[in-house]
Scaffold this motif. Structure first.
Motif, PDB file in Angstrom:
ATOM      1  N   PRO A 473      51.123  38.533  52.091  1.00  0.00           N
ATOM      2  CA  PRO A 473      52.198  37.974  50.244  1.00  0.00           C
ATOM      3  C   PRO A 473      50.830  37.970  49.781  1.00  0.00           C
ATOM      4  O   PRO A 473      50.957  39.218  48.756  1.00  0.00           O
ATOM      5  N   ILE A 474      49.839  37.507  49.505  1.00  0.00           N
ATOM      6  CA  ILE A 474      49.383  37.367  48.263  1.00  0.00           C
ATOM      7  C   ILE A 474      48.043  38.675  48.058  1.00  0.00           C
ATOM      8  O   ILE A 474      48.039  38.491  46.681  1.00  0.00           O
ATOM      9  N   THR A 475      48.217  39.098  48.970  1.00  0.00           N
ATOM     10  CA  THR A 475      47.418  40.007  48.852  1.00  0.00           C
ATOM     11  C   THR A 475      48.275  41.008  47.527  1.00  0.00           C
ATOM     12  O   THR A 475      47.304  41.137  46.784  1.00  0.00           O
ATOM     13  N   TRP A 476      49.597  40.986  48.066  1.00  0.00           N
ATOM     14  CA  TRP A 476      49.547  42.204  47.028  1.00  0.00           C
ATOM     15  C   TRP A 476      50.189  41.355  45.222  1.00  0.00           C
ATOM     16  O   TRP A 476      51.445  41.722  45.148  1.00  0.00           O
ATOM     17  N   ARG A 477      50.284  40.079  45.302  1.00  0.00           N
ATOM     18  CA  ARG A 477      50.087  39.833  44.607  1.00  0.00           C
ATOM     19  C   ARG A 477      49.492  39.845  43.291  1.00  0.00           C
ATOM     20  O   ARG A 477      48.218  39.365  43.299  1.00  0.00           O
ATOM     21  N   ASP A 478      49.661  40.261  42.077  1.00  0.00           N
ATOM     22  CA  ASP A 478      48.414  40.289  40.956  1.00  0.00           C
ATOM     23  C   ASP A 478      48.623  39.238  39.890  1.00  0.00           C
ATOM     24  O   ASP A 478      47.253  39.052  39.311  1.00  0.00           O
ATOM     25  N   THR A 479      49.456  38.280  40.033  1.00  0.00           N
ATOM     26  CA  THR A 479      49.781  37.357  39.084  1.00  0.00           C
ATOM     27  C   THR A 479      48.269  36.252  39.736  1.00  0.00           C
ATOM     28  O   THR A 479      48.493  36.106  40.529  1.00  0.00           O
ATOM     29  N   LYS A 480      47.601  36.006  38.994  1.00  0.00           N
ATOM     30  CA  LYS A 480      46.878  35.110  38.955  1.00  0.00           C
ATOM     31  C   LYS A 480      47.674  33.424  39.210  1.00  0.00           C
ATOM     32  O   LYS A 480      48.332  33.337  38.613  1.00  0.00           O
ATOM     33  N   VAL A 481      46.925  32.712  39.926  1.00  0.00           N
ATOM     34  CA  VAL A 481      47.387  31.557  40.374  1.00  0.00           C
ATOM     35  C   VAL A 481      47.376  30.639  39.278  1.00  0.00           C
ATOM     36  O   VAL A 481      48.854  30.173  38.895  1.00  0.00           O
ATOM     37  N   LYS A 483      48.661  31.417  35.604  1.00  0.00           N
ATOM     38  CA  LYS A 483      50.365  31.802  35.478  1.00  0.00           C
ATOM     39  C   LYS A 483      51.248  30.346  36.206  1.00  0.00           C
ATOM     40  O   LYS A 483      52.082  31.192  35.626  1.00  0.00           O
ATOM     41  N   LYS A 484      50.914  30.588  37.616  1.00  0.00           N
ATOM     42  CA  LYS A 484      52.105  29.486  37.933  1.00  0.00           C
ATOM     43  C   LYS A 484      52.415  27.914  37.539  1.00  0.00           C
ATOM     44  O   LYS A 484      52.874  27.479  38.373  1.00  0.00           O
TER      45      LYS A 484
END
Length: 495
Positions: A473-481, A483-484
């Protein structure tokens, strides 16, 4: 994630598969087979889909390892998907799951089959099965890099994701030129084998198909009896070429430019040949009473050792009835595999050598805690990053092996069958032991187990991580870490 580049690469792959499908169409025309019509239809479908995906070249062709891994993994899945459709449509393999298994086995050069009778297949289907080995042996993306200028300096990411072995480098400064050299050597050796097999009395069609299998270290046979009915000359010839295709292609490059001393400096080559010689001698002695002459025992031992260590998977005899000592040696060879930078699978000889050297270094450190020792390979110091990557590879490898064995155990077969089935698919070998031995097939597994084994074949061929990156799932997350991470207020407790 640069999706445009991935789309473009996938389009090129499908276009090239359409071009490859023209060959079984020609075979169908030569032999006047109506079952070749689906090959023509799927060829047109590939051209259409490939054109839609690749007609517009992305403005930004820059991509990194993540995009390279995803593109390679998806390419091999799509290759197998479109490649299996002719089998479903012409009725040779009506089940889509079985056809997909057969095609993934072909492109990954595994050679594990669900078919109990290959001789009833159409000539065009037989050709496509074996030719898929040849395509997958060197890699379709390496082929594309050799033909088309992809642009950009990131093409090495594609080669690293698709080429087997712990490290991939460039023979010459340009990746495209390196790809051309590799495929030139590959084609030349395949052609030589075809000619030698024809000298042995085989028809051109049979010589081509057997050469495709041994060149790609695949293993799809065109006879139900495998290699048992072929002459000793044919068996010896294929044995030699299986071993040759299991050698790092960099060795052949140095021979080509007449740097013979540099070619022999490859430490992996010496260990590879030593392991083969030792295994052949041990098995020959162990099975000498099962054959009428010592020569026949040596010939079959050599054939099976060459077939297993290079992960080709051809069989000249039912080695499932051999003594346990010989079968254990063959299982060990399954895991060792061929050389890095070859068309073979398995863990690779180079990784095994570096693991043993790491153990030796650790033992020396226990005895001499203040000592400083460097691990050398091919007369060069091995960086810690390489050792770390090998350790991670082996941990991941063992986890996939164990988990896959657990999953297919739900079918209720014996442990040897389950374990060797996973080992044979993860190492891209083909036959295992017991119910998946050289005289059997993988057709008895459930669809769920076949899906697990399909994943193992793809993961084994692509060195594990492209497939793991694809499903992560990490591959398809464009949100940077970052931002969380919540922003703390000034009046927050504890601040």
């Amino acid at each position: 994630m640069n999706y445009a580049v991935i789309r473009y690469i996938l389009g090129l792959v499908i276009l090239f598969e359409g071009a490859f499908l023209s060959l079984p169409c020609m075979v169908a025309l030569i032999y006047r087979e109506a079952r070749g019509i689906p090959f023509f239809a799927v060829m047109l479908l590939c051209f259409f889909v490939g054109f839609l995906l690749s007609h517009k070249k992305p403005q930004n062709m820059q991509y990194y390892a993540k995009e390279g891994f995803v593109a390679v993994a998806l390419s091999w899945i799509l290759l197998s998907f479109f490649g299996c459709l002719p089998f479903v449509f012409n009725g040779d393999i009506p089940s889509f799951t079985d056809a997909m298994f057969e095609m993934i086995s072909g492109f990954t050069t595994t050679g594990a089959s669900i078919l109990s009778d290959v001789e009833v297949l159409a000539k065009c289907s037989l050709f496509w099965r074996s030719f898929s080995h040849w395509i997958g042996g060197m890699g379709v993306l390496v082929f594309i890099l050799a033909i088309l200028p992809m642009g950009g300096g990131q093409n090495l990411h594609l080669m690293k994701a698709e080429s087997p072995g712990p490290s991939v480098g460039k023979l010459v400064p340009k990746v495209r030129q390196t790809a051309k050299i590799l495929y030139g050597i590959y084609c030349f050796m395949t052609l030589i084998e075809i000619i030698l097999l024809m000298f042995g009395g085989l028809p051109l069609f049979d010589s081509m198909l057997l050469s495709f299998g041994s060149a790609g270290t695949g293993g799809f046979s065109i006879l139900n009896s495998g290699f048992a009915d072929y002459s000793p000359y044919i068996q010896y010839t294929v044995t030699v070429f299986m071993i040759l295709f299991g050698i790092n292609f960099n060795v052949y490059y140095f021979i080509l430019i007449r740097k013979f001393k540099d070619a022999w400096k490859f430490e992996e080559l010496k260990y590879y040949l030593f392991v083969i010689a030792a295994a052949v001698l041990c098995i020959t002695y162990n099975i000498r009473d099962l054959f009428p002459t010592l020569e026949s025992a040596f010939r079959h031992a050599s054939f099976q050792v060459g077939s297993i260590i290079t992960t080709t998977g051809y069989s000249s005899v039912d080695f499932n009835v051999w003594p346990e000592f010989s079968k254990v040696i063959l299982v060990m060879l399954m895991f060792i595999g061929a050389c890095a930078g070859s068309t073979g699978g398995g863990i690779k000889v180079s990784r095994v050598i570096l693991m043993l050297k790491t153990v030796k270094k650790e033992m020396y450190f226990y005895i001499h805690p203040r000592s400083i020792r460097k691990i050398k390979f091919n007369q060069h110091v091995v960086e810690h990053e390489v050792i770390r990557s090998i350790n991670i590879f082996l941990i991941t490898y063992m986890m996939i092996l164990a988990f896959s064995t657990l999953l297919i155990a739900l079918d209720g077969f014996d442990l040897i069958t389950d374990f060797t089935a996973v080992a044979a698919t993860l190492n891209n070998i083909g036959p295992g032991l017991e119910l998946v031995g050289p005289t059997s097939n993988f057709g008895m597994f459930s669809d769920f187990s076949k899906v697990v084994l399909m994943f193992d074949m793809l993961a084994g061929r692509l060195e594990l991580f492209p497939m793991l990156v694809l499903i992560s799932p990490i591959t398809w997350r464009d949100t940077k870490v970052f931002k969380k991470i919540p922003k703390y207020r000034k009046n927050s407790p504890g601040v």
